[in-house]
Scaffold this active site. Sequence first.
Site, short mmCIF file in Angstrom:
data_model
loop_
_atom_site.label_atom_id
_atom_site.label_comp_id
_atom_site.label_asym_id
_atom_site.label_seq_id
_atom_site.Cartn_x
_atom_site.Cartn_y
_atom_site.Cartn_z
N ASP A 59 0.85 -1.20 0.00
CA ASP A 59 0.00 0.00 0.00
C ASP A 59 0.89 1.25 0.00
O ASP A 59 1.09 1.89 1.03
CB ASP A 59 -0.89 -0.07 1.26
CG ASP A 59 -1.79 1.13 1.42
OD1 ASP A 59 -2.02 1.86 0.45
OD2 ASP A 59 -2.28 1.33 2.56
N LYS A 61 0.53 3.75 -2.54
CA LYS A 61 -0.25 4.87 -3.12
C LYS A 61 0.59 5.78 -4.02
O LYS A 61 0.75 6.98 -3.76
CB LYS A 61 -0.89 5.71 -2.02
CG LYS A 61 -1.83 4.94 -1.09
CD LYS A 61 -2.54 5.88 -0.13
CE LYS A 61 -3.49 5.17 0.81
NZ LYS A 61 -2.85 4.40 1.87
N THR A 119 -10.34 8.86 2.55
CA THR A 119 -11.48 9.05 3.47
C THR A 119 -11.21 10.17 4.47
O THR A 119 -12.11 10.64 5.14
CB THR A 119 -11.83 7.74 4.21
OG1 THR A 119 -10.62 7.14 4.66
CG2 THR A 119 -12.57 6.78 3.32
N ARG A 211 -6.25 -2.53 13.53
CA ARG A 211 -6.26 -2.64 14.99
C ARG A 211 -7.23 -3.65 15.61
O ARG A 211 -6.88 -4.25 16.62
CB ARG A 211 -6.44 -1.25 15.60
CG ARG A 211 -5.18 -0.40 15.43
CD ARG A 211 -5.46 1.07 15.52
NE ARG A 211 -6.26 1.53 14.39
CZ ARG A 211 -6.69 2.78 14.23
NH1 ARG A 211 -6.39 3.68 15.15
NH2 ARG A 211 -7.39 3.11 13.17
O1 C5P Z 1 -6.53 -0.12 12.31
P1 C5P Z 1 -7.52 0.06 11.19
O2 C5P Z 1 -8.44 -1.14 10.99
O3 C5P Z 1 -8.27 1.37 11.29
O4 C5P Z 1 -6.60 0.12 9.88
C1 C5P Z 1 -7.12 0.42 8.63
C2 C5P Z 1 -6.01 0.41 7.61
O5 C5P Z 1 -6.54 0.82 6.37
C3 C5P Z 1 -4.87 1.36 7.93
O6 C5P Z 1 -3.67 0.79 7.41
C4 C5P Z 1 -5.24 2.61 7.17
O7 C5P Z 1 -4.11 3.37 6.81
C5 C5P Z 1 -5.90 2.02 5.93
N1 C5P Z 1 -6.83 2.92 5.25
C6 C5P Z 1 -7.94 3.47 5.86
N2 C5P Z 1 -8.76 4.31 5.17
C7 C5P Z 1 -8.51 4.57 3.88
C8 C5P Z 1 -7.41 4.04 3.25
C9 C5P Z 1 -6.57 3.20 3.96
O8 C5P Z 1 -8.19 3.20 7.03
N3 C5P Z 1 -9.35 5.35 3.21
#
Ligand code: C5P
Length: 232
Positions: A59, A61, A119, A211
């Site tokens: 990831d 980007k 987001t 998480r």
């Molecule tokens: O810990 P959590 O479940 O919130 O992690 C979500 C993962 O998805 C993180 O690595 C975050 O950077 C990624 N992500 C996100 N929202 C996005 C794009 C990527 O939460 N729009």
Amino acid sequence: MGKDVIVACDFASAEQVFTFLDKFTDRKPFVKIGMELFYAEGPAIVREIKRRGHKIFLDLKLHDIPNTVKKSMAVLSRLDVDLCNLHAGGTVRMMEAALEGLTRPDGTRPLLIAVTQLTSTDQAAMEEDLLIKEPIDQVVLHYAANAKKAGLDGVVCSPLEAGKVHEVCGDNFLTVTPGVRFADGDIGDQKRVMTPAQAKRIGSDYIVVGRPITAAEDPVAAYNRCVAEFCD
Ligand code: C5P
């Protein structure tokens, strides 16, 4: 590839990620490696996680001029990742160049998906900072359509957008959705969340879960719960 749970391994070092992955002795999760871990440990971390039998979503980007993205994607393709991404904001031409770079001499390539609007970007920031005046959900769908036009395999989007993206871009266009939480879990800093079961119902192809698994008391049990709710 079918529906799967991708575990966001947002750790700062190889040692931490291996301590975490060593717990998974049965099913080896699909792993997301983000910028923090990649910049700390370099390509060696990708090779090592791959050697241990995990699929990898790298990831990073990418967003640059088409020629630079093309050449960088060729490097990532040689790392044998399964899924990688870029910003759709780099234009259709940049996305086409990325696909060219990613495609190996034998015609195979990792899957490539696009980030539409992050987001973390809301309507106000889009209008004031980026001077984009259209409603954000239309911008997201337009960027998804651009990704499809360029030949990409799908987009990263909120689970709430997955249904619409499939309507506009077709059922085979992948939706990879973060923002997943268990019904009885902590939301943390995510704003719009869904449970794995809801994400499945709405048509997400992959959920990205960090998480709720990495910070769980029993990460393997939390992972298995996600798989049971989302894949089975
Ligand atoms: O810990 P959590 O479940 O919130 O992690 C979500 C993962 O998805 C993180 O690595 C975050 O950077 C990624 N992500 C996100 N929202 C996005 C794009 C990527 O939460 N729009």
